[in-house]
Design an enzyme around this catalytic site. Sequence first.
Site, PDB file in Angstrom:
ATOM      1  N   LYS A  96      12.388  -7.365   1.869  1.00  0.00           N
ATOM      2  CA  LYS A  96      11.403  -8.293   0.877  1.00  0.00           C
ATOM      3  C   LYS A  96      10.338  -7.711   0.827  1.00  0.00           C
ATOM      4  O   LYS A  96       9.133  -7.396   1.395  1.00  0.00           O
ATOM      5  CB  LYS A  96      11.210  -9.609   1.657  1.00  0.00           C
ATOM      6  CG  LYS A  96      10.230 -10.416   0.408  1.00  0.00           C
ATOM      7  CD  LYS A  96       9.185 -11.057   1.180  1.00  0.00           C
ATOM      8  CE  LYS A  96       8.119 -11.501  -0.033  1.00  0.00           C
ATOM      9  NZ  LYS A  96       7.705 -10.612  -0.839  1.00  0.00           N
ATOM     10  N   CYS A 123      -3.622   0.880   6.685  1.00  0.00           N
ATOM     11  CA  CYS A 123      -3.923   0.313   7.691  1.00  0.00           C
ATOM     12  C   CYS A 123      -4.361   1.081   8.756  1.00  0.00           C
ATOM     13  O   CYS A 123      -5.390   0.607   9.630  1.00  0.00           O
ATOM     14  CB  CYS A 123      -2.386  -0.247   8.465  1.00  0.00           C
ATOM     15  SG  CYS A 123      -1.158   1.146   8.331  1.00  0.00           S
ATOM     16  N   GLU A 182       3.212  -4.498  12.376  1.00  0.00           N
ATOM     17  CA  GLU A 182       2.252  -3.680  12.268  1.00  0.00           C
ATOM     18  C   GLU A 182       1.302  -4.255  11.414  1.00  0.00           C
ATOM     19  O   GLU A 182       1.499  -4.478  10.186  1.00  0.00           O
ATOM     20  CB  GLU A 182       2.879  -2.400  11.792  1.00  0.00           C
ATOM     21  CG  GLU A 182       2.074  -1.306  11.889  1.00  0.00           C
ATOM     22  CD  GLU A 182       1.073  -1.024  10.652  1.00  0.00           C
ATOM     23  OE1 GLU A 182      -0.043  -1.594  10.720  1.00  0.00           O
ATOM     24  OE2 GLU A 182       1.083  -0.357   9.757  1.00  0.00           O
ATOM     25  N   GLU A 227     -11.039  -6.457   8.409  1.00  0.00           N
ATOM     26  CA  GLU A 227     -10.353  -5.470   7.841  1.00  0.00           C
ATOM     27  C   GLU A 227     -10.602  -5.921   6.113  1.00  0.00           C
ATOM     28  O   GLU A 227     -10.325  -6.814   5.820  1.00  0.00           O
ATOM     29  CB  GLU A 227      -8.765  -5.417   8.006  1.00  0.00           C
ATOM     30  CG  GLU A 227      -8.060  -4.260   7.247  1.00  0.00           C
ATOM     31  CD  GLU A 227      -6.455  -4.350   7.564  1.00  0.00           C
ATOM     32  OE1 GLU A 227      -6.021  -5.345   7.443  1.00  0.00           O
ATOM     33  OE2 GLU A 227      -6.222  -3.076   8.077  1.00  0.00           O
ATOM     34  N   ASN A 270       0.885  -1.256  -0.214  1.00  0.00           N
ATOM     35  CA  ASN A 270      -0.176  -0.097  -0.031  1.00  0.00           C
ATOM     36  C   ASN A 270       0.875   1.313  -0.131  1.00  0.00           C
ATOM     37  O   ASN A 270       0.435   2.303  -0.742  1.00  0.00           O
ATOM     38  CB  ASN A 270      -1.213   0.025   1.094  1.00  0.00           C
ATOM     39  CG  ASN A 270      -0.377  -0.484   2.486  1.00  0.00           C
ATOM     40  OD1 ASN A 270       0.477  -1.322   2.501  1.00  0.00           O
ATOM     41  ND2 ASN A 270      -1.018   0.069   3.477  1.00  0.00           N
TER      42      ASN A 270
HETATM   43  P1  NAI Z   1       0.324 -10.256   3.274  1.00  0.00           P
HETATM   44  O1  NAI Z   1       0.461  -9.730   4.693  1.00  0.00           O
HETATM   45  O2  NAI Z   1       0.106 -11.571   3.042  1.00  0.00           O
HETATM   46  O3  NAI Z   1       1.801  -9.587   2.585  1.00  0.00           O
HETATM   47  C1  NAI Z   1       2.690  -8.916   3.266  1.00  0.00           C
HETATM   48  C2  NAI Z   1       4.140  -9.055   2.898  1.00  0.00           C
HETATM   49  O4  NAI Z   1       4.380 -10.257   3.545  1.00  0.00           O
HETATM   50  C3  NAI Z   1       4.282  -9.235   1.488  1.00  0.00           C
HETATM   51  O5  NAI Z   1       5.612  -8.926   1.285  1.00  0.00           O
HETATM   52  C4  NAI Z   1       4.292 -10.865   1.359  1.00  0.00           C
HETATM   53  O6  NAI Z   1       4.909 -11.409   0.163  1.00  0.00           O
HETATM   54  C5  NAI Z   1       5.068 -11.284   2.697  1.00  0.00           C
HETATM   55  N1  NAI Z   1       4.559 -12.734   3.017  1.00  0.00           N
HETATM   56  C6  NAI Z   1       3.432 -13.425   2.581  1.00  0.00           C
HETATM   57  N2  NAI Z   1       3.501 -14.877   3.422  1.00  0.00           N
HETATM   58  C7  NAI Z   1       4.671 -14.546   4.032  1.00  0.00           C
HETATM   59  C8  NAI Z   1       5.367 -15.417   4.714  1.00  0.00           C
HETATM   60  N3  NAI Z   1       4.624 -16.779   5.032  1.00  0.00           N
HETATM   61  N4  NAI Z   1       6.433 -15.404   5.532  1.00  0.00           N
HETATM   62  C9  NAI Z   1       7.065 -14.266   5.090  1.00  0.00           C
HETATM   63  N5  NAI Z   1       6.453 -13.106   4.490  1.00  0.00           N
HETATM   64  C10 NAI Z   1       5.380 -13.451   3.717  1.00  0.00           C
HETATM   65  O7  NAI Z   1      -0.689  -9.370   2.615  1.00  0.00           O
HETATM   66  P2  NAI Z   1      -1.236  -9.327   1.172  1.00  0.00           P
HETATM   67  O8  NAI Z   1      -1.638 -10.903   0.835  1.00  0.00           O
HETATM   68  O9  NAI Z   1      -0.470  -8.513   0.224  1.00  0.00           O
HETATM   69  O10 NAI Z   1      -2.814  -8.509   1.646  1.00  0.00           O
HETATM   70  C11 NAI Z   1      -3.687  -9.312   2.459  1.00  0.00           C
HETATM   71  C12 NAI Z   1      -4.497  -8.342   3.133  1.00  0.00           C
HETATM   72  O11 NAI Z   1      -3.535  -8.064   4.113  1.00  0.00           O
HETATM   73  C13 NAI Z   1      -4.993  -7.299   2.501  1.00  0.00           C
HETATM   74  O12 NAI Z   1      -6.576  -7.559   2.039  1.00  0.00           O
HETATM   75  C14 NAI Z   1      -5.464  -6.325   3.685  1.00  0.00           C
HETATM   76  O13 NAI Z   1      -6.427  -6.577   4.441  1.00  0.00           O
HETATM   77  C15 NAI Z   1      -4.130  -6.622   4.582  1.00  0.00           C
HETATM   78  N6  NAI Z   1      -2.959  -5.611   4.524  1.00  0.00           N
HETATM   79  C16 NAI Z   1      -2.679  -4.835   5.538  1.00  0.00           C
HETATM   80  C17 NAI Z   1      -1.671  -3.985   5.506  1.00  0.00           C
HETATM   81  C18 NAI Z   1      -1.305  -3.025   6.665  1.00  0.00           C
HETATM   82  O14 NAI Z   1      -0.538  -1.985   6.323  1.00  0.00           O
HETATM   83  N7  NAI Z   1      -1.247  -3.499   7.863  1.00  0.00           N
HETATM   84  C19 NAI Z   1      -0.956  -3.645   4.118  1.00  0.00           C
HETATM   85  C20 NAI Z   1      -1.346  -4.550   3.292  1.00  0.00           C
HETATM   86  C21 NAI Z   1      -2.368  -5.586   3.193  1.00  0.00           C
END
Ligand code: NAI
Length: 492
Positions: free
Chosen positions: A175, A284, A250, A385, A152
């Site tokens: 990463k 977020c 976070e 969320e 984001n």
């Molecule tokens: P995600 O939490 O899966 O991805 C965030 C990061 O973690 C990416 O770089 C991803 O490649 C990495 N990742 C994924 N699986 C991992 C693992 N097993 N070990 C280490 N790293 C890993 O988020 P995603 O799939 O992009 O979005 C899903 C939901 O997350 C969204 O729909 C939203 O609700 C939420 N989100 C929250 C954010 C925030 O700012 N708190 C930001 C982005 C998404």
Amino acid sequence: MKRYQLRIDGQKPDPDSRTWFETQNPYTAQAWAEVPKGNAKDVDLAVKAAHRALTAGPWAELTATQRGALLRRLGDLIARDATKLATIEVRDNGKLFAEMQSQLNYIPQWFYYYGGLADKVQGTTIPLDKKGYFAYTRNEPVGVVAAITPWNSPLMLLSWKIAPALAAGCTVVAKPSEFTSASTLELADLFEEAGFPPGVFNVVTGFGPEVGTPLVEHPLVSKISFTGSDATGRRINEAAGRHLKHTAMELGGKSPNVVFEDADLEQAAFGAISGIFAATGQTCIAGSRLLVQESIHDAFVERLLAVARAARMGDPMSPETQVGPVTTPPQYQKVLEYIDIARNEGATAVLGGSKGSRPECGDGWFVEPTIFTNVKNDMRIAQEEVFGPVLSVIRFKDEADALRIANDVRFGLAAAVWTSDIGRAIRMSEQLRAGTVWINTYRAVSFMAPFGGYKDSGLGRENGIDAIREYLQAKCVWINSGAVTGNPFVMR
Ligand code: NAI
Ligand code: MG
């Protein structure tokens, strides 16, 4: 099409897999660049490079003052390239150029602030209770940091991690999200230009299972600083627990934005809109639960509709556009699914409630700004969320009712209160269970203001003076200044 390379030890190697994946522009739904598909071998090389830089060579030898100077130089280079980097972010994640330009203009402040802080971290001398000893503490870097970031606000959320980590003397393997890797790879070039030694900042791109998991589990990684979904955050914490690593998490939220009848309603309406439709709701800190006092509910919803109905969608590069596309295809599907869930739960869509099919939306992944009324706080649309432009409006009777509803959620990242009663503002700020509470404003952040979650919204704090402690560990040094070692079988 532009083809990017990994960044390991100051080099730009091919990925071990020799394969690249496409990254798309959310506005056109077209691929625009190729990103290296990393794997565990690339992670191993990057972590070893970071560990070498941490323990030997020029970075390990620098004084904190010299590290600070490098950070400030990096800040200057980001400022110089702000427009270029903002344009890349827009192309890769679809957020408005206006938003990304202001983020990129602001990001250097993180490097100036933590660059200045680097040599102001002092140890203490301990007024020991034992005669004949002198003791003091040193603050040492915690080790190699894995910085795992979402799509984001890629560079801003990365900067929140790496500025304090580097100020502390750590080295980093970043990463970025597989959806928005380009800007992090571009940033790596600036490290070189600023004069950082090789291995201090490495980037391995790719997917969670192939890059994220081996990075989290690598024995030479000491700390994982993560921003993203709470599901992934939990998984990372479990793995980090098995390997006894430090973590900072976070993890997003479901933040209440509480409007009392005595508020400046025009300002509150702008606050509510900025909380949910700015950045297409993909933040977020989105104020996705709007709590409105019964007495003003209908009139306030009318105000919101008047502003939100006029919101212009379209090309995120255009200064006229107010609501851009959703960043990723899975996220687009997820937002549309939540709109269905809300309808099936009995909420009423008074605005939007569909994908964006205006001509200016083209082939992009647009969702109409959506407002649901008649939302009950136990509905999924009020508890989970969504991370999109979908607002849930919930009524409340009085202050106690507002507080109960506001806190009745498993998240606790942020909350806001709109009122002209200072006593009420203070009472609410004390009782709301959230890491940030805004009074009569929304969506304000600063490099010097601590930020992080209560409850399921996370662990640790970013920004502000204390955030550098997330990347330090204390060592206590004991010096014998005259004590005689007597009986060796008892504790000193
Ligand atoms: P995600 O939490 O899966 O991805 C965030 C990061 O973690 C990416 O770089 C991803 O490649 C990495 N990742 C994924 N699986 C991992 C693992 N097993 N070990 C280490 N790293 C890993 O988020 P995603 O799939 O992009 O979005 C899903 C939901 O997350 C969204 O729909 C939203 O609700 C939420 N989100 C929250 C954010 C925030 O700012 N708190 C930001 C982005 C998404
Ligand atoms: Mg992309």
